[in-house]
Scaffold this active site. Structure first.
Site, PDB file in Angstrom:
ATOM      1  CB  CYS A   2      -6.926  42.743  11.505  1.00 39.66           C
ATOM      2  SG  CYS A   2      -7.660  42.561  13.124  1.00 39.66           S
ATOM      3  NE  ARG A  27      -1.907  41.064   8.233  1.00 37.49           N
ATOM      4  CZ  ARG A  27      -0.981  42.013   8.272  1.00 37.49           C
ATOM      5  NH1 ARG A  27       0.067  41.926   7.477  1.00 37.49           N
ATOM      6  NH2 ARG A  27      -1.087  43.042   9.077  1.00 37.49           N
ATOM      7  CD1 TRP A  73      -5.463  36.550  15.656  1.00 37.86           C
ATOM      8  CD2 TRP A  73      -5.117  38.272  17.035  1.00 37.86           C
ATOM      9  NE1 TRP A  73      -4.734  36.096  16.725  1.00 37.86           N
ATOM     10  CE2 TRP A  73      -4.505  37.119  17.589  1.00 37.86           C
ATOM     11  CE3 TRP A  73      -5.034  39.477  17.737  1.00 37.86           C
ATOM     12  CZ2 TRP A  73      -3.816  37.140  18.795  1.00 37.86           C
ATOM     13  CZ3 TRP A  73      -4.355  39.496  18.935  1.00 37.86           C
ATOM     14  CH2 TRP A  73      -3.760  38.333  19.454  1.00 37.86           C
ATOM     15  CG  ASN A 100      -4.396  45.671  11.430  1.00 38.75           C
ATOM     16  OD1 ASN A 100      -4.384  45.229  12.576  1.00 38.75           O
ATOM     17  ND2 ASN A 100      -3.326  45.659  10.658  1.00 38.75           N
ATOM     18  N   GLY A 101      -5.928  47.129  14.188  1.00 37.40           N
ATOM     19  CA  GLY A 101      -5.307  47.959  15.222  1.00 37.40           C
ATOM     20  C   GLY A 101      -6.209  48.085  16.435  1.00 37.40           C
ATOM     21  CD  GLU A 488      12.667  30.081  17.530  1.00 43.88           C
ATOM     22  OE1 GLU A 488      12.314  30.879  18.414  1.00 43.88           O
ATOM     23  OE2 GLU A 488      12.062  29.978  16.448  1.00 43.88           O
ATOM     24  CE  LYS A 492       8.854  28.543  15.761  1.00 48.78           C
ATOM     25  NZ  LYS A 492       9.540  29.771  15.797  1.00 48.78           N
ATOM     26  CD  GLU A 495       5.494  30.081  17.642  1.00 48.33           C
ATOM     27  OE1 GLU A 495       5.267  31.256  17.399  1.00 48.33           O
ATOM     28  OE2 GLU A 495       6.460  29.458  17.131  1.00 48.33           O
ATOM     29  CG  HIS A 511      19.273  25.913  40.659  1.00 53.78           C
ATOM     30  ND1 HIS A 511      19.822  25.832  41.925  1.00 53.78           N
ATOM     31  CD2 HIS A 511      20.333  25.997  39.817  1.00 53.78           C
ATOM     32  CE1 HIS A 511      21.136  25.884  41.854  1.00 53.78           C
ATOM     33  NE2 HIS A 511      21.474  25.979  40.577  1.00 53.78           N
ATOM     34  CE  LYS A 610       5.387  35.189   9.708  1.00 56.46           C
ATOM     35  NZ  LYS A 610       6.307  34.264  10.391  1.00 56.46           N
TER      36      LYS A 610
HETATM   37  C1  G6P Z   1       4.477  36.978  16.353  1.00 60.03           C
HETATM   38  C2  G6P Z   1       4.842  35.835  15.433  1.00 60.03           C
HETATM   39  C3  G6P Z   1       6.217  35.304  15.821  1.00 60.03           C
HETATM   40  C4  G6P Z   1       7.238  36.418  15.788  1.00 60.03           C
HETATM   41  C5  G6P Z   1       6.823  37.604  16.668  1.00 60.03           C
HETATM   42  C6  G6P Z   1       7.707  38.816  16.427  1.00 60.03           C
HETATM   43  O1  G6P Z   1       4.272  36.509  17.633  1.00 60.03           O
HETATM   44  O2  G6P Z   1       3.887  34.808  15.523  1.00 60.03           O
HETATM   45  O3  G6P Z   1       6.596  34.296  14.900  1.00 60.03           O
HETATM   46  O4  G6P Z   1       8.476  35.938  16.222  1.00 60.03           O
HETATM   47  O5  G6P Z   1       5.485  37.999  16.348  1.00 60.03           O
HETATM   48  O6  G6P Z   1       7.502  39.231  15.104  1.00 60.03           O
HETATM   49  P1  G6P Z   1       8.523  40.085  14.249  1.00 60.03           P
HETATM   50  O7  G6P Z   1       7.827  40.277  12.925  1.00 60.03           O
HETATM   51  O8  G6P Z   1       8.719  41.384  14.981  1.00 60.03           O
HETATM   52  O9  G6P Z   1       9.779  39.313  14.143  1.00 60.03           O
END
Ligand code: G6P
Length: 615
Positions: A2, A27, A73, A100-101, A488, A492, A495, A511, A610
């Protein structure tokens, strides 16, 4: 997650609020709304994007000098117009709230408010706040006082902005566990979830602290802190001049922020390493004035992080163990905070976070401290974030604002920072000879150039991306410190392209995951020229023998050659211990180009946020 924007000014604030929301879009959100007083308190809400809210605003000639706006969100209640913020409550006056929260005691409060006669029109926890303020306005006519009484009853994490119909010349905001700052401008005063939202109107920001409640008027503001409920007192907070440049949040010549951020990596790595690039040796001072003393007593490392930042921690474990001889645990913050781990007083807790506002990482850090961990270090990209304020030591990555939800440049700058940490600890422990130190500094100095060269593989990646776009699943394999890079890469791809992708340590293939391998399952392998290459080659044979198509990233002069069913992209050089940083780049590019093929919303993937400021 949010986003909040609030404004009180001498002119129409609607363009400021909409531009602020647009800048907070990164965000992640699924609905948006705005409220202001114009012949009564009015609001517009939509499950569309901010641009659609803008169209509604134009159609209705929505204008006013005080307003609050929000991108939501969904947590409590589906993403729908009736659950979108602002939420209203009507009593002697009408109030509007954005939030937000998560309010953890919302059910108890909801029952109490229903008994008191309030009717709920949404499924959100936020509406509870609106009605609670109205209830408290029966005891005091002053909105600021009513908000103070209300936040005293809220449990959970929140940032809120509130305005009322009867006295529209001010807004009241409060922060507890979710980010919120004030912006002080020439023509008015503002509030927002982060500084980028307010850059068009001001560079002067006050970062609110936990428990702060503030009243904003056009000509001034006041802040009280109510963390200690027995003594609410007015407080002074420092005004910071933001160093963010507006260019940092503009797209420039790029099609997406993710693309821009991938290509910014040579520059931001150079910025992050600036302090060492011109030096001949490395100093603990990089991490704070107390660092040398703390590091000398450090006997192990506990890394806490989420998402991509967690993957950076996993790479660092290999470095810390092999270079510094330090035992290292890497924990997913949301798991660690609910386990009963055994604390070691001489372990250094390293919290890694791009935003510095991730609720689980902050809570895990607090929990580690409560268990007896004495010293902590933040590796973070946001200087004024909650995380940076909660650790003894800090290293700021200098990636600049990262807007794309899928983290790219934050990750590689975190890796650069973690290598500096490893070298510093290794040196203090007598495990880094001067020669090795000089060699590593030379390699770091070369990193921006090496990254620039790796980016040139993009045309070859585009060809691969066309094939991947047809697939529904993919496997990513790596060994040693490139196993987290495989993780990673898989993250990506899922996502932003919504292709199901899994990463495995290549030795684990037989395995289980080998059962999935057939011609429809592309297998991506990260195969740098290191001691594990021969082992990895055997694992790749296992895939090929089952008809699996291999997509392999190798280094120059690799023994792995392109052949039937084995596609190879060669990186220009081998970077030794820094190789995970280079091998990240083609995986980011692959995810990006597959997403382009699939026409997904690259910067704002569905369902993701985000900055995850709730649990
Ligand atoms: C969210 C974002 C990710 C990020 C994660 C941790 O899921 O979409 O891209 O890696 O939060 O965020 P931070 O700000 O703690 O690195």
């Amino acid at each position: 997650m949010c986003g909040i924007v609030g404004a009180v000014a001498r002119n129409n604030v609607v363009p400021i609020l909409l531009e602020g929301l647009r800048r907070l879009e990164y965000r992640g959100y699924d609905s948006a709304g705005i409220a202001l007083v114009s012949g009564g308190l009015r609001r517009l809400r939509t499950t569309g994007r901010v641009a659609e809210l803008g169209k509604l605003v134009d159609e209705q000639a929505f204008q006013g000098e005080t307003g609050i706006a929000h991108t939501r969100w969904a947590t409590h209640g589906a993403p729908s117009e009736r659950n979108a913020h602002p939420h209203f409550s009507a009593g002697a006056t009408k109030v509007a709230v954005v939030h937000n929260g998560i309010i953890e005691n919302h059910e108890v409060l909801r029952q109490r408010l229903q008994v008191a006669g309030f009717e709920f029109l949404s499924d959100t926890d936020t509406e509870v706040i609106a009605h609670l303020i109205t209830l408290n306005l029966r005891k005091t006519p002053d909105l600021f006082e009513a908000v103070l009484c209300s936040v005293a009853e809220l449990q959970g994490a929140y940032a809120i902005a509130v305005m009322e119909e009867a006295r529209p010349e001010r807004i009241v905001v409060a922060r507890n566990g979710a980010p919120l700052l004030l912006g002080l401008g020439e023509h008015g005063n503002y509030a927002a979830s982060d500084a980028s939202a307010l850059l068009p109107v001001t560079r002067y920001m006050i970062y609110l602290e936990e428990g702060d409640v503030a009243e904003l008027r056009c000509d001034g503001y006041r802040i009280v802190n109510c963390l200690d409920s027995s003594s609410t007192r007015e407080v002074m907070r420092a005004v910071h001049e933001s160093e963010l440049t507006d260019a940092a949040v503009e797209l420039g010549p790029y099609a997406h922020f993710m693309q821009k951020e991938i290509f910014e990596q040579p520059g931001v790595i150079a910025n992050t390493l600036e302090m060492v690039l011109n030096a001949h040796s490395i100093s603990p001072q990089l991490f704070g004035s107390d660092a040398e003393n703390i590091f000398k007593h450090t006997d192990s490392i506990l890394i806490l992080a989420c998402g991509t930042s967690y993957h950076a921690g996993l790479v660092a474990r290999y470095w810390l163990e092999s270079m510094a001889g330090l035992a290292c645990n890497v924990e997913i913050a949301s798991e660690y905070r609910y386990r009963d781990p055994v604390a070691s007083p001489h372990a250094l807790v390293v919290a890694i976070s791009q935003s510095g506002e991730t609720a689980d990482t902050l809570a895990a850090l607090g929990y580690a401290k409560s268990l007896g961990h004495r010293h902590s270090l933040a590796i973070c990209n946001v200087p004024e974030s909650a995380l940076v304020r909660q650790t003894d030591l800090r290293f700021l990555t200098r990636a600049g604002p990262e807007i794309g939800v899928a983290s790219t440049k934050a990750f590689t700058t975190q890796l650069a920072a973690l290598m500096l940490l490893t070298m510093t600890l290794a040196k203090l422990r007598g495990k880094l000879s001067s020669e090795h130190e000089r060699g590593m500094i030379t390699a770091l100095r070369h990193l921006p150039v090496a990254l620039q060269r790796v980016l040139q593989v993009e045309p070859q990646i585009k060809v691969w991306a066309e094939r991947f776009a047809q697939k529904r699943h993919a496997l990513f394999l790596g060994r040693g410190m490139h196993y987290p890079i495989a993780m990673e890469g898989a993250l990506k791809l899922k996502e932003i392209s919504y292709i199901h992708a899994e990463a495995y340590a290549a030795g684990e293939l037989k395995h289980g995951p080998l059962a999935l391998v057939d011609e429809d399952m592309p297998v991506v392998a990260i195969a740098p020229n290191n001691a594990l290459l021969e082992k990895l080659k055997s694992n790749l044979q296992e895939v090929r023998a089952r008809g699996g198509e291999l997509y392999v990233f190798v280094d120059a002069d690799s023994p792995i050659q392109q052949s039937e069913g084995i596609h190879v992209i060669s990186l220009p050089e081998h970077a030794g211990l820094l190789s995970p940083i280079l091998h990240t780049i083609p995986l980011q590019l692959l995810a990006y180009h597959v997403a382009l093929q699939k026409n997904t919303d690259v910067d704002k993937p569905r369902n993701l946020a985000k900055s995850v400021t709730v649990e």
